[in-house]
Design a protein around this motif. Structure first.
Motif, PDB file in Angstrom:
ATOM      1  N   LEU A 127       0.842  -1.186   0.000  1.00 41.72           N
ATOM      2  CA  LEU A 127       0.000   0.000   0.000  1.00 41.72           C
ATOM      3  C   LEU A 127       0.881   1.242   0.000  1.00 41.72           C
ATOM      4  O   LEU A 127       1.800   1.361   0.816  1.00 41.72           O
ATOM      5  N   PHE A 128       0.600   2.136  -0.935  1.00 40.38           N
ATOM      6  CA  PHE A 128       1.301   3.409  -1.018  1.00 40.38           C
ATOM      7  C   PHE A 128       0.295   4.504  -0.689  1.00 40.38           C
ATOM      8  O   PHE A 128      -0.808   4.525  -1.230  1.00 40.38           O
ATOM      9  N   THR A 129       0.666   5.401   0.218  1.00 37.06           N
ATOM     10  CA  THR A 129      -0.252   6.430   0.685  1.00 37.06           C
ATOM     11  C   THR A 129       0.455   7.784   0.678  1.00 37.06           C
ATOM     12  O   THR A 129       1.595   7.894   1.112  1.00 37.06           O
ATOM     13  N   LYS A 130      -0.261   8.776   0.172  1.00 37.50           N
ATOM     14  CA  LYS A 130       0.277  10.135   0.097  1.00 37.50           C
ATOM     15  C   LYS A 130      -0.720  11.082   0.754  1.00 37.50           C
ATOM     16  O   LYS A 130      -1.906  11.040   0.464  1.00 37.50           O
ATOM     17  N   ILE A 131      -0.212  11.925   1.648  1.00 39.86           N
ATOM     18  CA  ILE A 131      -1.047  12.923   2.325  1.00 39.86           C
ATOM     19  C   ILE A 131      -0.464  14.306   2.045  1.00 39.86           C
ATOM     20  O   ILE A 131       0.727  14.537   2.267  1.00 39.86           O
ATOM     21  N   GLU A 132      -1.331  15.196   1.565  1.00 37.02           N
ATOM     22  CA  GLU A 132      -0.937  16.585   1.332  1.00 37.02           C
ATOM     23  C   GLU A 132      -1.815  17.482   2.205  1.00 37.02           C
ATOM     24  O   GLU A 132      -3.026  17.304   2.259  1.00 37.02           O
ATOM     25  N   VAL A 133      -1.180  18.414   2.882  1.00 39.47           N
ATOM     26  CA  VAL A 133      -1.880  19.335   3.766  1.00 39.47           C
ATOM     27  C   VAL A 133      -1.574  20.759   3.328  1.00 39.47           C
ATOM     28  O   VAL A 133      -0.407  21.113   3.138  1.00 39.47           O
ATOM     29  N   ASN A 134      -2.643  21.550   3.162  1.00 39.89           N
ATOM     30  CA  ASN A 134      -2.524  22.961   2.814  1.00 39.89           C
ATOM     31  C   ASN A 134      -1.886  23.165   1.447  1.00 39.89           C
ATOM     32  O   ASN A 134      -1.127  24.088   1.236  1.00 39.89           O
ATOM     33  N   LYS A 135      -2.224  22.289   0.521  1.00 39.57           N
ATOM     34  CA  LYS A 135      -1.742  22.447  -0.853  1.00 39.57           C
ATOM     35  C   LYS A 135      -2.931  22.851  -1.715  1.00 39.57           C
ATOM     36  O   LYS A 135      -3.459  22.068  -2.486  1.00 39.57           O
ATOM     37  N   ALA A 136      -3.385  24.058  -1.510  1.00 37.45           N
ATOM     38  CA  ALA A 136      -4.546  24.559  -2.245  1.00 37.45           C
ATOM     39  C   ALA A 136      -4.142  24.930  -3.667  1.00 37.45           C
ATOM     40  O   ALA A 136      -3.029  25.394  -3.899  1.00 37.45           O
ATOM     41  N   LYS A 137      -5.066  24.705  -4.588  1.00 37.09           N
ATOM     42  CA  LYS A 137      -4.789  25.043  -5.980  1.00 37.09           C
ATOM     43  C   LYS A 137      -4.808  26.550  -6.191  1.00 37.09           C
ATOM     44  O   LYS A 137      -4.083  27.080  -7.007  1.00 37.09           O
ATOM     45  N   ARG A 138      -5.661  27.238  -5.430  1.00 35.09           N
ATOM     46  CA  ARG A 138      -5.767  28.685  -5.596  1.00 35.09           C
ATOM     47  C   ARG A 138      -4.897  29.447  -4.609  1.00 35.09           C
ATOM     48  O   ARG A 138      -4.070  30.243  -4.982  1.00 35.09           O
ATOM     49  N   LYS A 139      -5.110  29.205  -3.324  1.00 35.77           N
ATOM     50  CA  LYS A 139      -4.390  29.992  -2.321  1.00 35.77           C
ATOM     51  C   LYS A 139      -3.982  29.102  -1.149  1.00 35.77           C
ATOM     52  O   LYS A 139      -4.818  28.514  -0.475  1.00 35.77           O
ATOM     53  N   LEU A 148      -2.716  28.645   2.568  1.00 32.60           N
ATOM     54  CA  LEU A 148      -2.832  29.408   3.809  1.00 32.60           C
ATOM     55  C   LEU A 148      -1.462  29.549   4.475  1.00 32.60           C
ATOM     56  O   LEU A 148      -0.543  28.783   4.175  1.00 32.60           O
ATOM     57  N   PRO A 149      -1.319  30.498   5.391  1.00 34.02           N
ATOM     58  CA  PRO A 149      -0.049  30.629   6.108  1.00 34.02           C
ATOM     59  C   PRO A 149       0.185  29.423   7.028  1.00 34.02           C
ATOM     60  O   PRO A 149      -0.723  28.653   7.309  1.00 34.02           O
ATOM     61  N   GLY A 150       1.398  29.307   7.477  1.00 34.42           N
ATOM     62  CA  GLY A 150       1.749  28.215   8.386  1.00 34.42           C
ATOM     63  C   GLY A 150       2.417  27.080   7.629  1.00 34.42           C
ATOM     64  O   GLY A 150       3.291  27.314   6.810  1.00 34.42           O
ATOM     65  N   TYR A 151       1.967  25.863   7.894  1.00 34.60           N
ATOM     66  CA  TYR A 151       2.624  24.685   7.325  1.00 34.60           C
ATOM     67  C   TYR A 151       1.998  24.236   6.011  1.00 34.60           C
ATOM     68  O   TYR A 151       0.780  24.219   5.854  1.00 34.60           O
ATOM     69  N   LYS A 152       2.857  23.859   5.108  1.00 33.28           N
ATOM     70  CA  LYS A 152       2.469  23.194   3.869  1.00 33.28           C
ATOM     71  C   LYS A 152       3.247  21.885   3.879  1.00 33.28           C
ATOM     72  O   LYS A 152       4.481  21.897   3.932  1.00 33.28           O
ATOM     73  N   LEU A 153       2.526  20.758   3.863  1.00 32.40           N
ATOM     74  CA  LEU A 153       3.159  19.462   4.076  1.00 32.40           C
ATOM     75  C   LEU A 153       2.777  18.451   3.014  1.00 32.40           C
ATOM     76  O   LEU A 153       1.662  18.472   2.489  1.00 32.40           O
ATOM     77  N   MET A 154       3.688  17.528   2.758  1.00 35.61           N
ATOM     78  CA  MET A 154       3.410  16.365   1.938  1.00 35.61           C
ATOM     79  C   MET A 154       4.260  15.230   2.477  1.00 35.61           C
ATOM     80  O   MET A 154       5.466  15.402   2.704  1.00 35.61           O
ATOM     81  N   VAL A 155       3.626  14.107   2.725  1.00 40.79           N
ATOM     82  CA  VAL A 155       4.349  12.897   3.120  1.00 40.79           C
ATOM     83  C   VAL A 155       3.799  11.736   2.309  1.00 40.79           C
ATOM     84  O   VAL A 155       2.601  11.669   2.023  1.00 40.79           O
ATOM     85  N   GLU A 156       4.692  10.844   1.932  1.00 44.10           N
ATOM     86  CA  GLU A 156       4.292   9.656   1.174  1.00 44.10           C
ATOM     87  C   GLU A 156       5.032   8.464   1.741  1.00 44.10           C
ATOM     88  O   GLU A 156       6.239   8.533   1.985  1.00 44.10           O
ATOM     89  N   GLY A 157       4.290   7.399   1.944  1.00 44.81           N
ATOM     90  CA  GLY A 157       4.896   6.197   2.505  1.00 44.81           C
ATOM     91  C   GLY A 157       4.402   4.951   1.808  1.00 44.81           C
ATOM     92  O   GLY A 157       3.369   4.953   1.137  1.00 44.81           O
ATOM     93  N   GLY A 158       5.160   3.892   1.986  1.00 49.70           N
ATOM     94  CA  GLY A 158       4.787   2.588   1.457  1.00 49.70           C
ATOM     95  C   GLY A 158       4.846   1.559   2.563  1.00 49.70           C
ATOM     96  O   GLY A 158       5.738   1.595   3.412  1.00 49.70           O
ATOM     97  N   GLY A 159       3.891   0.676   2.549  1.00 50.75           N
ATOM     98  CA  GLY A 159       3.850  -0.367   3.569  1.00 50.75           C
ATOM     99  C   GLY A 159       3.574  -1.721   2.955  1.00 50.75           C
ATOM    100  O   GLY A 159       2.912  -1.823   1.920  1.00 50.75           O
ATOM    101  N   THR A 160       4.097  -2.741   3.585  1.00 49.97           N
ATOM    102  CA  THR A 160       3.842  -4.112   3.171  1.00 49.97           C
ATOM    103  C   THR A 160       3.127  -4.817   4.316  1.00 49.97           C
ATOM    104  O   THR A 160       3.559  -4.723   5.466  1.00 49.97           O
TER     105      THR A 160
END
Length: 143
Positions: free
Chosen positions: A49-61, A63-75
């Motif tokens: 299983l491959f999982t990707k989480i994106e936080v605060n990655k808006a297409k338009r605007k 927001l201030p603070g954190y912009k995050l992306m993490v991706e992991g793989g599990g067996t």
């Protein structure tokens, strides 16, 4: 879970223009996007299983603070899958695996941001059942 690997991560801090920000409200207003792909291994009962989480990655605007992306793989492996009832096998191979991956990635995001200017960001609760339904509907549309 047999194995978990962090495949990619991105952390960015966007300096707020205002001095007085309610961090809790800001964090709750972040858009969260989760995508995942389930693969099967040549080994019976083993799931990748491959999982990707994106936080605060808006297409338009963004927001201030954190912009995050993490991706992991599990067996993962279901012991003796032939003798496990189909409903339980489906629950273990879809719901439980995705839940474990999201929780591992949630922990990584918290660790990454914990030393940041706004303190640790904790990913809000995720409705795994709805996430699976949305993915199934999207897959059905594409076929």
């Amino acid at each position: 879970m047999l194995d978990f690997k962090l495949l990619e991560s991105h952390y960015e801090f966007i300096v707020p223009k205002e001095d007085d920000i309610n961090v809790k409200d800001l964090f709750q207003s972040y858009v969260v996007d989760i995508d995942f792909g389930i693969g099967k291994s040549d080994i019976e009962g083993e799931i990748q299983l491959f999982t990707k989480i994106e936080v605060n990655k808006a297409k338009r605007k963004t927001l201030p603070g954190y912009k995050l992306m993490v991706e992991g793989g599990g067996t993962f492996r279901i012991q003796d899958p032939v003798n496990v009832e189909e409903g339980l096998r489906n629950n273990l191979s879809q719901f439980s695996t995705l839940n474990m991956m999201i929780n591992n990635l949630r922990n990584i995001m918290y660790q990454i941001t914990n030393l940041g200017p706004m303190g640790g960001y904790l990913l809000p609760p995720i409705d795994i059942t709805q996430l699976l339904r949305d993915k199934a509907a999207k897959t059905e549309k594409e076929t």
